[in-house]
Design an enzyme around this catalytic site. Sequence first.
Site, mmCIF file in Angstrom:
data_model
loop_
_atom_site.group_PDB
_atom_site.id
_atom_site.type_symbol
_atom_site.label_atom_id
_atom_site.label_comp_id
_atom_site.label_asym_id
_atom_site.label_seq_id
_atom_site.Cartn_x
_atom_site.Cartn_y
_atom_site.Cartn_z
ATOM 1 N N ASN A 111 0.821 -1.216 0.000
ATOM 2 C CA ASN A 111 0.000 0.000 0.000
ATOM 3 C C ASN A 111 0.856 1.267 0.000
ATOM 4 O O ASN A 111 0.615 2.202 -0.764
ATOM 5 C CB ASN A 111 -0.948 0.014 1.199
ATOM 6 C CG ASN A 111 -1.987 -1.086 1.133
ATOM 7 O OD1 ASN A 111 -2.050 -1.824 0.153
ATOM 8 N ND2 ASN A 111 -2.800 -1.200 2.168
ATOM 9 N N THR A 156 -15.342 37.878 -31.731
ATOM 10 C CA THR A 156 -16.173 37.440 -30.617
ATOM 11 C C THR A 156 -17.382 36.761 -31.251
ATOM 12 O O THR A 156 -17.852 37.199 -32.305
ATOM 13 C CB THR A 156 -16.637 38.609 -29.719
ATOM 14 O OG1 THR A 156 -17.448 39.508 -30.483
ATOM 15 C CG2 THR A 156 -15.444 39.359 -29.140
ATOM 16 N N HIS A 157 -17.860 35.700 -30.644
ATOM 17 C CA HIS A 157 -18.965 34.903 -31.213
ATOM 18 C C HIS A 157 -18.609 34.369 -32.601
ATOM 19 O O HIS A 157 -19.497 34.075 -33.404
ATOM 20 C CB HIS A 157 -20.257 35.723 -31.297
ATOM 21 C CG HIS A 157 -20.658 36.381 -30.016
ATOM 22 N ND1 HIS A 157 -21.348 35.725 -29.032
ATOM 23 C CD2 HIS A 157 -20.427 37.636 -29.554
ATOM 24 C CE1 HIS A 157 -21.553 36.554 -28.006
ATOM 25 N NE2 HIS A 157 -20.992 37.721 -28.292
ATOM 26 N N SER A 278 -5.692 13.028 -48.513
ATOM 27 C CA SER A 278 -6.877 12.169 -48.607
ATOM 28 C C SER A 278 -6.569 10.976 -49.488
ATOM 29 O O SER A 278 -5.867 11.100 -50.493
ATOM 30 C CB SER A 278 -8.049 12.966 -49.197
ATOM 31 O OG SER A 278 -9.085 12.104 -49.621
ATOM 32 N N LYS A 284 -6.480 17.496 -51.223
ATOM 33 C CA LYS A 284 -6.662 17.756 -49.793
ATOM 34 C C LYS A 284 -5.345 17.881 -49.035
ATOM 35 O O LYS A 284 -4.388 17.171 -49.289
ATOM 36 C CB LYS A 284 -7.495 16.637 -49.147
ATOM 37 C CG LYS A 284 -8.931 16.529 -49.626
ATOM 38 C CD LYS A 284 -9.764 17.728 -49.213
ATOM 39 C CE LYS A 284 -9.935 17.842 -47.714
ATOM 40 N NZ LYS A 284 -10.637 16.695 -47.118
ATOM 41 N N ASN A 286 -5.015 18.082 -44.960
ATOM 42 C CA ASN A 286 -5.802 18.107 -43.732
ATOM 43 C C ASN A 286 -4.932 18.386 -42.512
ATOM 44 O O ASN A 286 -3.873 17.780 -42.344
ATOM 45 C CB ASN A 286 -6.503 16.762 -43.532
ATOM 46 C CG ASN A 286 -7.393 16.397 -44.714
ATOM 47 O OD1 ASN A 286 -8.048 17.262 -45.286
ATOM 48 N ND2 ASN A 286 -7.401 15.121 -45.079
ATOM 49 N N GLU A 291 -6.148 18.364 -35.287
ATOM 50 C CA GLU A 291 -7.410 17.685 -34.989
ATOM 51 C C GLU A 291 -7.216 16.596 -33.940
ATOM 52 O O GLU A 291 -8.073 16.394 -33.071
ATOM 53 C CB GLU A 291 -7.995 17.098 -36.277
ATOM 54 C CG GLU A 291 -8.459 18.155 -37.266
ATOM 55 C CD GLU A 291 -8.862 17.584 -38.615
ATOM 56 O OE1 GLU A 291 -9.413 18.339 -39.419
ATOM 57 O OE2 GLU A 291 -8.597 16.386 -38.874
ATOM 58 N N TYR A 318 -6.735 1.796 2.149
ATOM 59 C CA TYR A 318 -6.579 1.300 0.791
ATOM 60 C C TYR A 318 -7.722 0.378 0.407
ATOM 61 O O TYR A 318 -8.228 -0.395 1.220
ATOM 62 C CB TYR A 318 -5.242 0.548 0.624
ATOM 63 C CG TYR A 318 -4.998 0.103 -0.803
ATOM 64 C CD1 TYR A 318 -4.459 0.977 -1.733
ATOM 65 C CD2 TYR A 318 -5.348 -1.182 -1.221
ATOM 66 C CE1 TYR A 318 -4.262 0.589 -3.056
ATOM 67 C CE2 TYR A 318 -5.151 -1.589 -2.531
ATOM 68 C CZ TYR A 318 -4.608 -0.697 -3.453
ATOM 69 O OH TYR A 318 -4.429 -1.079 -4.758
#
Length: 460
Positions: A111, A156-157, A278, A284, A286, A291, A318
Amino acid sequence: MSEKLWGGRFTKSAEEWVDEFGASISFDQQLVEEDIQGSLAHVTMLGKTGILAEEEVDKIKKGLTTLLEKAKKNELIFSAANEDIHLNLEKFLIDEIGPVGGKLHTGRSRNDQVATDMHLYLKKQVQEILEEVKHLQDVLVKKAEAHVETILPGYTHLQRAQPVSFAHHLMAYYWMFERDYGRLTDALPRIDKSPLGAGALAGTTFPIDRHYSAELMGFSGIYENSLDAVSDRDFILEFLSASSILMMHMSRFCEELILWSSQEFQFIEMDDAYATGSSMMPQKKNPDMAELIRGKTGRVYGNLFGLLTTLKGLPLAYNKDMQEDKEGMFDTVTTLKGSLKIFAAMIDTMKVRTERMKKATEQDFSNATELADYLVTKGVPFRDAHEVVGKLVLKCIEENKFLVDLTLAELKEANEFFEDDIYHVLNPVTVVSRRNSAGGTGFEQVKLAIEKVKKLQKNK
């Protein structure tokens, strides 16, 4: 008869699949070096206090050193039958040096042993992560220094609001990462405590010296309460929380990088090393690495919520549930380190399309506030000025033009205080350069901010 090292009171062994379900060796073998480090400190302390004889200590230390060398060469073959890293190493040690290896566990429990391992592991990893955060900040400062007078629309937004210096935008993230650096640094003193010697939950009858073993491992102190020492996982929660916020900051930035690299924005282009193509569409490019970082943020959040949920109903001290504390911690360390390295490299190598950014500020109404402020300097109440400019914006929208396209006569028709100098005021470069309030986007303020953080970086 059970063959487990703890099997004295058991009359039979579990089936193999039960052992595999309960075992943690598949993941806690990552703690092999920390476990040996803790054991070396523990046995040295046992010798200093006279609990073990000098020759026993020497034999155990030699055995542990041999195991460490084998571990670094990946020569140790771990077994689920021995459950975890602690029992696997104890079995290896006994096989290596004989029954005296069994004396190593005097005055400690798995422990306090596992808690010690995780403190050692996390202390090292957080220090390495802090270096990665600092490197990312250095990259941001370098990129900002090159783009003080590069302007782009501020939003903004996700609607164009006011033009800003690109360096100012980058430095906003610098300060987010500075808070992340602070949170991780603040967590270190609580990571830097030794649970070793707390035993299973109540301490031990042996005359151990917990402060000495803590000193040998490089800890600044010990847990003051044995129950707390073996049941505390706050230090991991703090790390996971700080990591979640850090990942959130990177994810927000990645979202902008993804938008900016799109055909619609074209503000930046990612280096080929951090983009993919791609399998079907040859045109493409990417922004996959951005991401992925955005996506991996979710798994770090999950690790935090998972451990919070595991701990929320546990009585002291524990419980086997706490075996679930490690995989999320390991995964977060790996994810965070990888994300920081990739992110810094993406920022360092991305191409900034300065003319495209500037052109975007010339084809919108992000200078409208400047028009209202101009009238205020002439004595017009801000609310009245706001209404005047709002109507001018509407007129431009209806006539498919921008504020700079309005004639002086049209402006004076809206308010008599407009003069020829208004066109200089409406220039996006002027708009940005004039905002020199403390912390603003004015070029002089941005330069001051960069010099300030360069000094901060040198002191880290």
